[in-house]
Motif scaffolding. Sequence first.
Motif, mmCIF file in Angstrom:
data_model
loop_
_atom_site.group_PDB
_atom_site.id
_atom_site.type_symbol
_atom_site.label_atom_id
_atom_site.label_comp_id
_atom_site.label_asym_id
_atom_site.label_seq_id
_atom_site.Cartn_x
_atom_site.Cartn_y
_atom_site.Cartn_z
ATOM 1 N N LEU A 128 -11.743 4.499 -12.161
ATOM 2 C CA LEU A 128 -10.407 4.102 -11.467
ATOM 3 C C LEU A 128 -10.263 2.596 -11.796
ATOM 4 O O LEU A 128 -9.189 2.203 -12.285
ATOM 5 C CB LEU A 128 -10.339 4.488 -10.254
ATOM 6 N N TYR A 129 -11.216 1.658 -11.513
ATOM 7 C CA TYR A 129 -11.193 0.216 -11.665
ATOM 8 C C TYR A 129 -12.260 -0.282 -12.471
ATOM 9 O O TYR A 129 -13.093 -0.818 -12.091
ATOM 10 C CB TYR A 129 -11.112 -0.482 -10.418
ATOM 11 N N LEU A 130 -11.955 -0.088 -13.990
ATOM 12 C CA LEU A 130 -12.958 -0.363 -14.876
ATOM 13 C C LEU A 130 -13.378 -1.918 -15.082
ATOM 14 O O LEU A 130 -14.014 -2.338 -15.077
ATOM 15 C CB LEU A 130 -12.839 0.307 -16.322
ATOM 16 N N ARG A 131 -12.077 -2.361 -14.920
ATOM 17 C CA ARG A 131 -11.977 -3.969 -15.057
ATOM 18 C C ARG A 131 -11.657 -4.851 -13.949
ATOM 19 O O ARG A 131 -11.545 -6.059 -13.918
ATOM 20 C CB ARG A 131 -10.904 -4.426 -16.166
ATOM 21 N N GLY A 132 -11.978 -4.058 -12.664
ATOM 22 C CA GLY A 132 -11.873 -4.871 -11.505
ATOM 23 C C GLY A 132 -10.494 -4.893 -10.821
ATOM 24 O O GLY A 132 -9.302 -4.467 -11.864
ATOM 25 N N THR A 133 -10.405 -5.354 -9.853
ATOM 26 C CA THR A 133 -8.821 -5.728 -9.410
ATOM 27 C C THR A 133 -8.988 -6.601 -8.346
ATOM 28 O O THR A 133 -10.176 -6.600 -7.631
ATOM 29 C CB THR A 133 -8.339 -4.218 -8.882
ATOM 30 N N THR A 134 -7.787 -7.125 -7.695
ATOM 31 C CA THR A 134 -7.630 -8.063 -6.533
ATOM 32 C C THR A 134 -6.779 -7.216 -5.590
ATOM 33 O O THR A 134 -6.580 -7.784 -4.462
ATOM 34 C CB THR A 134 -7.016 -9.371 -6.910
ATOM 35 N N THR A 135 -6.514 -5.988 -5.871
ATOM 36 C CA THR A 135 -5.657 -5.277 -4.744
ATOM 37 C C THR A 135 -5.527 -3.789 -5.051
ATOM 38 O O THR A 135 -5.848 -3.460 -5.812
ATOM 39 C CB THR A 135 -4.172 -5.824 -4.959
ATOM 40 N N VAL A 136 -5.261 -3.153 -3.713
ATOM 41 C CA VAL A 136 -5.264 -1.792 -3.689
ATOM 42 C C VAL A 136 -4.164 -1.489 -3.114
ATOM 43 O O VAL A 136 -3.847 -0.488 -2.440
ATOM 44 C CB VAL A 136 -6.332 -1.213 -3.083
ATOM 45 N N ALA A 137 -3.082 -2.205 -3.277
ATOM 46 C CA ALA A 137 -1.691 -2.090 -2.591
ATOM 47 C C ALA A 137 -1.074 -0.664 -2.948
ATOM 48 O O ALA A 137 -1.250 -0.482 -4.466
ATOM 49 C CB ALA A 137 -0.780 -3.200 -2.989
ATOM 50 N N ALA A 138 -0.346 0.012 -2.199
ATOM 51 C CA ALA A 138 0.094 1.163 -2.546
ATOM 52 C C ALA A 138 1.357 1.381 -3.420
ATOM 53 O O ALA A 138 1.776 2.310 -4.020
ATOM 54 C CB ALA A 138 0.527 2.084 -1.181
ATOM 55 N N ASP A 139 1.763 -0.093 -3.816
ATOM 56 C CA ASP A 139 2.942 -0.220 -4.785
ATOM 57 C C ASP A 139 2.525 -0.243 -6.054
ATOM 58 O O ASP A 139 3.230 -0.610 -7.158
ATOM 59 C CB ASP A 139 3.856 -1.155 -4.304
ATOM 60 N N THR A 140 1.209 -0.205 -6.416
ATOM 61 C CA THR A 140 0.509 0.020 -7.728
ATOM 62 C C THR A 140 0.144 1.283 -7.977
ATOM 63 O O THR A 140 -0.433 2.085 -6.895
ATOM 64 C CB THR A 140 -0.694 -1.103 -7.918
ATOM 65 N N PHE A 141 -0.072 1.924 -8.933
ATOM 66 C CA PHE A 141 -0.192 3.369 -9.323
ATOM 67 C C PHE A 141 -1.832 3.545 -8.803
ATOM 68 O O PHE A 141 -2.159 4.453 -8.191
ATOM 69 C CB PHE A 141 -0.266 3.869 -10.463
ATOM 70 N N LYS A 142 -2.568 2.742 -9.210
ATOM 71 C CA LYS A 142 -4.247 2.873 -8.890
ATOM 72 C C LYS A 142 -4.204 2.747 -7.288
ATOM 73 O O LYS A 142 -4.970 3.361 -6.847
ATOM 74 C CB LYS A 142 -4.943 1.826 -9.585
ATOM 75 N N GLY A 143 -3.503 1.639 -6.960
ATOM 76 C CA GLY A 143 -3.612 1.691 -5.333
ATOM 77 C C GLY A 143 -3.229 2.908 -4.605
ATOM 78 O O GLY A 143 -3.551 3.287 -3.681
ATOM 79 N N ARG A 144 -2.019 3.519 -4.978
ATOM 80 C CA ARG A 144 -1.478 4.581 -4.448
ATOM 81 C C ARG A 144 -2.454 5.813 -4.397
ATOM 82 O O ARG A 144 -2.604 6.438 -3.444
ATOM 83 C CB ARG A 144 -0.151 5.011 -5.474
ATOM 84 N N VAL A 145 -3.283 5.803 -5.690
ATOM 85 C CA VAL A 145 -4.303 6.606 -5.721
ATOM 86 C C VAL A 145 -5.524 6.686 -4.717
ATOM 87 O O VAL A 145 -5.586 7.429 -4.059
ATOM 88 C CB VAL A 145 -5.184 6.919 -7.146
ATOM 89 N N VAL A 146 -5.587 5.535 -4.294
ATOM 90 C CA VAL A 146 -6.713 5.110 -3.266
ATOM 91 C C VAL A 146 -6.239 5.300 -2.001
ATOM 92 O O VAL A 146 -6.887 5.895 -0.994
ATOM 93 C CB VAL A 146 -7.174 3.383 -3.322
ATOM 94 N N HIS A 147 -4.740 5.025 -1.686
ATOM 95 C CA HIS A 147 -4.278 5.345 -0.288
ATOM 96 C C HIS A 147 -4.129 6.847 -0.200
ATOM 97 O O HIS A 147 -4.433 7.174 1.124
ATOM 98 C CB HIS A 147 -2.677 4.740 -0.257
ATOM 99 N N THR A 148 -3.699 7.554 -1.123
ATOM 100 C CA THR A 148 -3.546 9.142 -1.002
ATOM 101 C C THR A 148 -4.880 9.729 -0.642
ATOM 102 O O THR A 148 -5.187 10.445 0.073
ATOM 103 C CB THR A 148 -3.098 9.685 -2.517
ATOM 104 N N LEU A 149 -6.152 9.291 -1.372
ATOM 105 C CA LEU A 149 -7.600 9.878 -1.164
ATOM 106 C C LEU A 149 -7.937 9.422 0.101
ATOM 107 O O LEU A 149 -8.454 10.255 0.979
ATOM 108 C CB LEU A 149 -8.488 9.185 -2.223
ATOM 109 N N ILE A 150 -7.880 8.085 0.538
ATOM 110 C CA ILE A 150 -8.431 7.702 1.818
ATOM 111 C C ILE A 150 -7.554 8.265 3.185
ATOM 112 O O ILE A 150 -8.097 8.700 4.074
ATOM 113 C CB ILE A 150 -8.464 6.219 2.057
ATOM 114 N N SER A 151 -6.345 8.494 2.815
ATOM 115 C CA SER A 151 -5.580 8.924 4.252
ATOM 116 C C SER A 151 -5.880 10.416 4.177
ATOM 117 O O SER A 151 -5.431 10.899 5.428
ATOM 118 C CB SER A 151 -4.121 8.678 3.614
#
Length: 285
Positions: free
Chosen positions: A68-91
Amino acid sequence: MPLLSDVITALDTLWPRERAEDWDAVGPVCGDPDAEVNGVLFAVDPVREIAEEAVALGVSLLVTHHPLYLRGTTTVAADTFKGRVVHTLISNGIALHVAHTNADRADPGVSDALAGALGLRVTGPLVPDPTDPAGRRGLGRLCVLDRPLSLGAFAALAAARLPGTAQGVRAAGDPDAPVRTVAVCGGSGDSLFAEVRAAGADAYLTADLRHHPASEAREHAPLALLDAAHWATEWPWCQQAAAQLDAVSERNGWGLATHVSHRVTDPWTAHQPSPSLRVSEGAPN
């Protein structure tokens, strides 16, 4: 039911993280190690569609081949598509685990699953892992056909055996040339042309072949090339991986329900063939 930590230990035994490339991002992405796992979904891509499928199935763990995060990230905010994936899974109490280049190099690995889908007999790795004394691990696989086929017939076989995508399977070479030995590499494989030539393969099936490397490979030797969709060459691993985890679950009495996503997450959705292979007169350069 096993704990997530128990299942992760099993996955790390199947595909040890230390065998991944240095640039890769494998292993757990999210999930509580002390949570119970009732089921697992295997997929190629950790995209929103797959996360929603995991929710619909009610599984506790999603295992994907691509990070999901091959090149790293500084946010998992749900208004980014990858952040939305993380929020969906965790919730929804779903963990995410990645097995990427460590699964490519495994025995059996991604290219074994690709060879199996094509009905090829594996004779060894294309690029052996120097740390494997048995000589079975490594990148790609060298294979033989039970009976020779023409390149055209082998391309048709590959198109029929691999999951359908808009791209299908492209071929370069004489369609009537006989194919007896085949090198395969699931995913992007145009960095391995030298190894394929050294192995003396008649044909090489992989994905993401770029113009210049493919053109130069064809000029170097009469090597036939088959270019399939990246997703299609790696999806067979999901079935193989689910079967491997099934065997672990049975040995341990876990009773895990394993699922394989059949959703096509290849980014290309349409293919319009050209009406002619010739350049039309008067066409701009």
